[in-house]
Structure formats: structure tokens, C-alpha cells
Design a protein around this motif. Structure first.
Motif, PDB file in Angstrom:
ATOM      1  N   ASN A   1     -11.016 -78.937 -24.789  1.00 14.01           N
ATOM      2  CA  ASN A   1     -12.037 -78.842 -25.967  1.00 14.01           C
ATOM      3  C   ASN A   1     -11.187 -78.377 -27.289  1.00 14.01           C
TER       4      ASN A   1
ATOM      5  N   THR B   1     -24.237 -83.089 -30.561  1.00 11.04           N
ATOM      6  CA  THR B   1     -23.452 -84.305 -30.937  1.00 11.04           C
ATOM      7  C   THR B   1     -22.942 -83.953 -32.503  1.00 11.04           C
TER       8      THR B   1
ATOM      9  N   GLU C   1      -9.263 -83.292 -20.793  1.00  6.67           N
ATOM     10  CA  GLU C   1     -10.015 -82.331 -20.376  1.00  6.67           C
ATOM     11  C   GLU C   1     -10.091 -81.246 -21.446  1.00  6.67           C
TER      12      GLU C   1
ATOM     13  N   GLY D   1     -18.730 -80.076 -27.633  1.00  2.43           N
ATOM     14  CA  GLY D   1     -18.006 -79.577 -26.455  1.00  2.43           C
ATOM     15  C   GLY D   1     -17.075 -80.554 -25.544  1.00  2.43           C
ATOM     16  N   SER D   2     -17.104 -81.614 -26.164  1.00  5.99           N
ATOM     17  CA  SER D   2     -16.334 -82.817 -25.488  1.00  5.99           C
ATOM     18  C   SER D   2     -15.174 -83.049 -26.437  1.00  5.99           C
TER      19      SER D   2
ATOM     20  N   PRO E   1     -20.823 -73.759 -24.784  1.00  2.00           N
ATOM     21  CA  PRO E   1     -20.291 -75.033 -24.410  1.00  2.00           C
ATOM     22  C   PRO E   1     -18.760 -75.468 -24.982  1.00  2.00           C
TER      23      PRO E   1
ATOM     24  N   PRO F   1     -20.320 -85.001 -27.984  1.00  8.29           N
ATOM     25  CA  PRO F   1     -20.876 -83.757 -28.221  1.00  8.29           C
ATOM     26  C   PRO F   1     -19.779 -82.594 -28.551  1.00  8.29           C
TER      27      PRO F   1
ATOM     28  N   LYS G   1     -13.513 -75.770 -13.536  1.00 12.72           N
ATOM     29  CA  LYS G   1     -13.993 -75.292 -14.862  1.00 12.72           C
ATOM     30  C   LYS G   1     -14.687 -73.842 -14.635  1.00 12.72           C
TER      31      LYS G   1
ATOM     32  N   GLU H   1     -27.676 -75.510 -21.010  1.00 16.62           N
ATOM     33  CA  GLU H   1     -26.447 -76.025 -20.699  1.00 16.62           C
ATOM     34  C   GLU H   1     -26.070 -77.192 -21.007  1.00 16.62           C
ATOM     35  N   GLY H   2     -24.704 -77.729 -20.969  1.00 14.87           N
ATOM     36  CA  GLY H   2     -24.317 -78.765 -21.388  1.00 14.87           C
ATOM     37  C   GLY H   2     -23.051 -78.744 -22.260  1.00 14.87           C
ATOM     38  N   LEU H   3     -22.797 -79.804 -23.045  1.00 14.82           N
ATOM     39  CA  LEU H   3     -21.619 -80.011 -23.943  1.00 14.82           C
ATOM     40  C   LEU H   3     -21.909 -79.505 -25.323  1.00 14.82           C
TER      41      LEU H   3
END
Length: 452
Positions: free
Chosen positions: A421, A310, A419, A162-163, A374, A160, A366, A305-307
């Protein structure tokens, strides 16, 4: 042939990574500092720095020499070194050379902005090699990697947005074209980059931090035509205008047109001049962005919500520009604008203070991040006090960047990558965070695959 060449470059890179992992590595950066020239208004800047980090098995012993070349010593056996460093007393270190990099043409066709462009990483002329007993253990070059996201699509596609660890620049449009002079003293606290946005993106930067001012009647200002109205938008450093916004828009659009798999994030974070209580100016800017980037803008998933999506999702849809906007009323009017992005800004004046803040923010809870977006960014640079600017107590932003940049490379390389982004820095060539981000994303992909 183009794909074959890119594949060979990638294989070469991964072989170098595997070899370097056995006994550390060496890499090149570009100093943000400048030196005066006697009896001249000109200065010397953009000098090469050699960096190394040695972590060798006790059975092999440490390397003994680093050499710097103007060609790849592995392929050009006759090239003579420009610099030789011996007796590497410290397993970790750097050396600032007097070799000037300048602003060379970008390899692989990336200098023209509209010509044929080759995918994959490309070396500029400077190389560094690590030796033991006269044998090369590993080498690297000062390089660009304009297509790293799509080149590594097999590894990174499932991650994703956001990762990912995404390299960025702080106050991305605050640069100056041409050579510096001593008369630029006042700009010591205004300029945060020494390459334009096109060059930043070609090197591998994917996040742009943008502050916009509106100036309705500046003589000789650079204008963006909008119907019968001429809007004058500029990139600002706080309340000082630096670069016409039109230049940044053009560079981003040209880059997305030729780097057809890359995802770029434009963060319109603040509007320090001309926008207060003027929603019509926000709308005017939004309409310009829509017109210039129509067909490229990726809409956010509101309320999810989420990251985030992809990279595979983004490539499937074909929209590769994320525009975050720091005014919530404007965001509510346009479904293609992403909500304001959380920026972790420490307002720190010392390296120790900045690193303590970043360690707490990156490795801690966080809670402070915007749940509607995200994406979030670490602003990894020092901030001067007003008195610093008045009395030049800290020597300027170049000196402040120099004091922090190489240390950032180590911290993100060793622990913060897990951790993080987005990470944005001043004078980005003074650190190695583009390469660190790429390697971090490969590691994140391997971890995700292992968990599956």
C-alpha cells in the motif's frame, strides 16, 4: 494548450514504457552520499546516479552504451553527452557519477509554490539514453510528476485508496535547507531527507510520516499563532527537534491548493516530546490542523472494513487530505481524524535483515494491520543502533540509505508492488519508487479491469 501539452507528455511516457519493456530501461537517481572538499568546510552532495535493468529478447542482443545529457537527446541533436558508459557487462547495475544535481528550480512552474503550475510530468535537465549500435532504444529523465494521481484518473479512479501503491517518505520533516557542511556530522543520524516537503510532494510523494514535539518556551522558536495562545509544535526525529511544524503545514496546504486532484496522507504517528499525559496539547494540535486544512480533510468511514474509498469517490466529495493520528483518545474526540496507521518497521541494521523482514511482512499474512484503518505503510529503511550513533559505526543515515535504496527499487518493481500500500524511505531521490508506484498502480488497474 496546457492540456494538450500534458497529454503529449503522457503519450510520450507510455511510448517510452512500451519501448523500454522490450529491452529493459535506464533511469536516474540522486545519491544520498556526500564527499568532502579538500581544505574546505563545504562538501559535495546530490550527485547523479545512472541505473539500468536490461531484459532483452535473445534475438535483439543487449544494448552497448548509456549516455547522460543535460538536455533531451531525442529533441536536441547537438547536445553533447556529459558521460558515456560502454561495455555494459552486467544486465543490471548502476554507476555513481560526479555530476552534481544540486537543488535546481522545479520545472513547469512548480518552484514558486503560488504561481502558475502545469500538470503532468516535467523533466529536470538531466537525461539518460540507452543505445545499441548508435541508435537510441529508450531514454528517461530526472523528473517531477506533481499531478500523477489525477493525470491517470481514467486508469486509477476505480482503485480504493488502500489498494494503491503510494510513495512516501520516512521522517518527512527531517531535512535541512541549504548546503551541507562537515560540521553537520552530528546530524548524520538526524536528517532523513534532503528536500523539503513541498519538493517531496511535487516529485510525487503522497505519504508524509510526521513525529511532533511540543516545546512551550523555546527562545526564538517558530510559533503557530492560535488565538491568544502561542503553541510551539516542531517536527522531531525522536527527541530532537528539527523543523517547525508550521513549515510542513504550509507546504501541504499550498500543494493541495494548486494540485487540485492529488490526495495526500499526513500520518501524525508519534509524539515523542511534550505530549505525555497532556491531552490538551493533542486537542490544541487537532484544532490547528482543522483550522489550517478545513474544507480539505477527508473523514474516515468508521466501522467500515475494506480498502477505503476509491479515488473517484474522493474526487467526487472534493476532500483530499487524510490525517491519521497516533493517539486513540484524540481520534475518538474528532470524527475527521483517521485511526493510527499500521507501520511495518523492522528495526533492522543490515540490508539482508531488512529485506528478509519486508518479504515476510509484505508477502505474508496481514493480521498485524489495523482493521479500523485501510491504509498501512512499509517503512523501508535501516535503523542504527545507539552504539552506531555514538561511534558512527555505520557512517550515518545517508550511507545506510545508499546501501538499501537502489535494491528497494528492484524488489518493489519485480514483486512487492502487488501487495504494497504505502512505502516510505529515507532520501527518496536515491530510489525510483515514485515511478515504480505509478507503474504498479497502472498494472493494478489493468488487473482490476480484466477481472471485471
Amino acid at each position: 494548450m496546457m492540456l494538450k501539452g500534458a497529454t503529449l507528455l503522457l503519450l510520450h511516457l507510455f511510448c517510452e514504457i512500451a519501448l523500454a519493456a522490450q529491452c529493459g530501461k535506464v533511469w536516474l537517481t540522486v545519491s544520498s552520499l556526500w564527499r568532502p572538499i579538500a581544505a574546505s568546510d563545504k562538501v559535495v552532495d546530490a550527485e547523479l546516479e545512472v541505473n539500468w535493468d536490461l531484459d532483452c529478447p535473445s534475438s535483439t542482443g543487449y544494448p552497448d552504451t548509456i549516455k547522460v545529457f543535460t538536455a533531451d537527446p531525442a529533441h536536441n541533436k547537438t547536445v553533447k553527452p556529459k558521460l558515456i558508459l560502454t561495455s555494459l557487462q552486467y544486465p543490471r547495475g548502476y554507476y555513481r557519477t560526479n555530476i552534481t544535481v544540486g537543488r535546481p528550480p522545479l520545472p513547469g512552474g512548480w518552484d514558486t509554490k503560488d504561481g502558475a503550475t502545469l500538470p503532468g510530468p516535467h523533466c529536470l535537465k538531466h537525461h539518460a539514453a540507452l543505445y545499441k549500435d548508435g541508435v537510441i532504444l529508450t531514454s528517461s529523465c530526472l523528473q517531477i510528476w506533481p499531478t500523477w494521481m489525477y493525470d491517470l484518473r481514467r486508469q486509477l479512479g476505480r482503485l480504493p485508496i488502500g489498494s494503491l501503491m503510494i510513495p512516501g517518505t520516512h521522517n518527512s520533516g527531517c531535512y535541512k535547507h541549504g548546503d551541507l557542511t562537515r560540521r553537520d556530522a552530528f546530524q548524520r543520524y538526524l536528517l532523513t531527507q534532503d528536500r523539503d516537503v513541498w519538493t517531496q510532494l511535487v516529485h510525487g510523494v503522497r505519504y508524509l510520516d510526521i513525529r511532533v514535539g511540543y516545546y512551550p518556551s523555546i527562545p526564538n522558536g517558530t510559533a503557530i499563532e492560535e488565538g491568544n495562545h502561542i503553541s510551539r509544535f516542531w517536527i522531531n526525529h525522536d527527541v530532537i527537534r528539527i523543523t517547525p511544524l508550521s513549515a510542513i503545514i504550509k507546504d501541504v496546504r499550498n500543494f493541495l491548493n494548486v494540485a487540485r486532484g492529488e490526495v495526500v496522507i499526513m500520518d501524525f504517528h508519534r509524539f515523542p516530546v511534550g505530549f505525555e499525559d497532556r491531552p490538551s496539547r493533542h486537542r490544541r494540535l487537532a484544532m490547528i490542523l482543522l483550522r489550517e486544512f478545513e474544507g480539505l480533510i477527508l473523514k474516515p468511514d468508521r466501522g467500515v472494513e475494506g480498502l477505503g474509498p476509491t479515488l473517484n469517490d474522493i474526487w467526487t466529495g472534493g476532500k483530499r487530505l487524510i490525517i491519521c493520528y497516533g493517539d486513540k483518545h484524540t481520534v475518538n474526540e474528532y470524527d475527521w481524524l483517521w485511526p493510527t496507521m499500521s507501520q511495518a518497521w523492522g528495526n533492522q541494521q543490515t540490508v539482508e535483515g531488512l529485506f528478509k523482514y519486508l518479504d515476510k511482512v509484505i508477502m505474508g499474512p496481514k493480521k498485524s494491520r489495523n482493521s479500523q484503518n485501510p491504509l498501512w505503510a512499509v517503512m523501508a529503511e535501516l535503523t542504527p543502533y545507539p552504539l552506531d550513533i555514538i561511534f558512527n559505526l555505520s557512517g550515518g543515515l545517508r550511507q545506510m540509505a545508499d546501501s538499501v535504496n537502489r535494491n528497494l527499487t528492484y524488489k518493489f518493481q519485480e514483486e512487492w508492488w502487488k501487495e504494497t500500500n504505502i512505502v516510505a524511505t529515507d532520501f527518496f531521490l536515491g530510489n525510483n519508487l515514485i515511478d515504480v508506484s505509478i507503474q504498479a498502480n497502472i498494472k493494478k488497474s489493468n488487473i482490476a479491469q480484466w477481472r471485471l
